[in-house]
Design an enzyme around this catalytic site. Structure first.
Site, short mmCIF file in Angstrom:
data_model
loop_
_atom_site.label_atom_id
_atom_site.label_comp_id
_atom_site.label_asym_id
_atom_site.label_seq_id
_atom_site.Cartn_x
_atom_site.Cartn_y
_atom_site.Cartn_z
N ARG A 167 39.58 13.22 -3.69
CA ARG A 167 39.01 12.75 -2.44
C ARG A 167 40.05 12.94 -1.34
O ARG A 167 41.19 13.28 -1.60
CB ARG A 167 38.52 11.30 -2.50
CG ARG A 167 39.22 10.33 -3.39
CD ARG A 167 40.59 9.90 -2.95
NE ARG A 167 40.69 9.54 -1.55
CZ ARG A 167 41.77 9.64 -0.83
NH1 ARG A 167 42.90 10.11 -1.37
NH2 ARG A 167 41.80 9.30 0.44
N GLY A 168 39.59 12.78 -0.10
CA GLY A 168 40.42 13.13 1.03
C GLY A 168 40.01 14.51 1.51
O GLY A 168 39.94 15.47 0.73
N ASN A 171 36.20 8.75 10.08
CA ASN A 171 37.18 8.46 9.04
C ASN A 171 36.63 7.34 8.16
O ASN A 171 35.53 6.84 8.39
CB ASN A 171 38.53 8.08 9.67
CG ASN A 171 39.67 8.09 8.64
OD1 ASN A 171 39.84 9.05 7.91
ND2 ASN A 171 40.43 7.02 8.58
N ASP A 217 38.14 12.70 8.55
CA ASP A 217 37.29 13.56 7.73
C ASP A 217 36.52 14.57 8.58
O ASP A 217 36.12 15.61 8.08
CB ASP A 217 36.32 12.72 6.91
CG ASP A 217 37.03 12.00 5.78
OD1 ASP A 217 37.01 12.51 4.66
OD2 ASP A 217 37.65 10.95 6.03
N GLN A 220 41.21 2.59 -1.49
CA GLN A 220 42.16 3.71 -1.42
C GLN A 220 43.52 3.28 -0.90
O GLN A 220 44.54 3.88 -1.25
CB GLN A 220 41.60 4.82 -0.52
CG GLN A 220 40.35 5.50 -1.06
CD GLN A 220 39.09 4.93 -0.44
OE1 GLN A 220 39.00 3.72 -0.21
NE2 GLN A 220 38.11 5.76 -0.17
#
Length: 348
Positions: free
Chosen positions: A46-47, A247, A237, A196
């Site tokens: 992810r990211g 984001n 993002d 996260q």
């Protein structure tokens, strides 16, 4: 940072399972594009930048398995591979950027036999991964100039090595500031519901021996009011043409708090996160994820059975709340509409 979340070697893509951190460091191996797509969907990786890197290798794996004697037979099948990968996560534009780059490479080399094209696509995926690390380090050098010599920095979600091909965006700025000799201490929001911040950001910073204090998401305003935070740095993002920033959910709340307390709110993201085709944040698709992420922690139930749940994974911070956007080509402040556009006219 010693951990790179994505490694390619001898035909195998290895990715650390970020769902199990910080208690387990488990690496999973992938050779099939459908498996890579599921890894993206299920948040093994992810990211936004890391998703783009993984998708590029997934596209290369899919291309490898296509049986075709010429480009006309190859390319429609390759588009199907890319479409399956693109359907995994709707918000992070780096996913679509990487897949578009792979398709562009294929079209630009249509004259070559499919066997050569497949090899070229694998090297293109490797180039995307290598560039990500290099650009993050350049971004960090640009951004660290904004950090005071002594700073208490708040972060939200994870925009570090784990969210990229290595080094990080927001955490890359922090790493660069520390490397420049600045005394930086970090407050990491836990970042509900996927945690996260507590699972990933805290883990990364501990490994790098950068002072980090974990806080619940609803504690940021209190610490700001006590003068215990000097600035905020987050990743992104997707960034719209006017500077609106999508984001992780909760970022908008932090930006409002920073504005109220007169604190700089910085966004660090590569050019691949900037989507000039979208005029503003209202056009950014927001992913809604499984209700279970809210109602459960692992197997433990936290909420009444059958309760209604909303779980948007992202929110949009208006450009007016953003002090500066940090990229690998420099820092943009003020007029984001023209400033972001100008970045795409500069050479790397």
């Amino acid at each position: 940072m010693s951990i790179k979340p994505i490694e390619y070697r001898d035909g195998i893509l290895r990715m650390i399972d970020q769902r199990l951190l910080p208690t387990e460091e488990t690496w999973l191996e992938y050779t099939d594009y459908r498996e890579v797509a599921e890894a993206i969907r299920s948040m093994v990786v992810r990211g936004a930048p890391a998703i783009g890197v993984a998708a590029a290798f997934g596209a290369a794996f899919g291309a490898r398995d296509i049986e075709a004697e010429n480009f006309e037979a190859f390319y429609p099948e390759f588009e199907k591979v890319c479409a399956l990968l693109a359907a995994t996560r709707p918000t992070a534009v780096n996913l679509f950027w990487a897949l578009d780059r792979m398709k562009h490479f294929a079209r630009a080399n249509a004259a070559y036999p499919p066997a050569d094209l497949k090899t070229g696509l694998l090297f293109e995926a490797m180039a995307i991964a290598d560039e990500d690390d290099r650009l993050n380090r350049t971004m960090g050098r640009h951004g660290q100039a904004l950090i005071p010599e002594q700073a208490r920095v708040l972060t939200h979600c994870n925009a570090g090595a784990l969210a990229t091909g290595g080094y990080g965006t927001a955490l890359g700025v922090i790493r660069a500031a520390v490397a420049a000799g600045k005394k930086v201490a970090v407050y990491a929001d836990e970042t509900r519901p996927f945690l996260q911040g507590s699972r990933l950001t805290a883990w990364e910073l501990q490994k790098d021996k950068i002072p980090v204090t974990l806080i619940c998401d609803n504690m940021a305003g209190y610490l700001m009011s006590k003068g215990e935070i000097d600035c905020v740095i987050v990743g992104a993002d997707r960034i719209a043409a006017n500077g609106d920033v999508a984001n992780k959910i909760g970022t908008y709340t932090v930006a409002v708090l920073a504005k109220e307390h007169g604190l700089p709110f910085y966004v660090a993201a590569p050019l691949s996160t900037i989507d000039l085709s979208i005029p503003d944040g209202s056009h950014i698709p927001i992913e809604e994820r499984d209700r279970r992420e809210v109602t459960h922690s692992g197997e433990r139930q936290l909420a009444p059975e059958g309760i209604e749940v909303r779980n948007p994974a992202f929110d949009v911070t208006p450009a007016r709340l953003v002090t500066a956007i940090i990229t690998e080509k420099g820092v943009v402040q003020g007029d984001y509409q023209s400033g972001l556009q100008a970045l795409f006219g500069k050479g790397r």
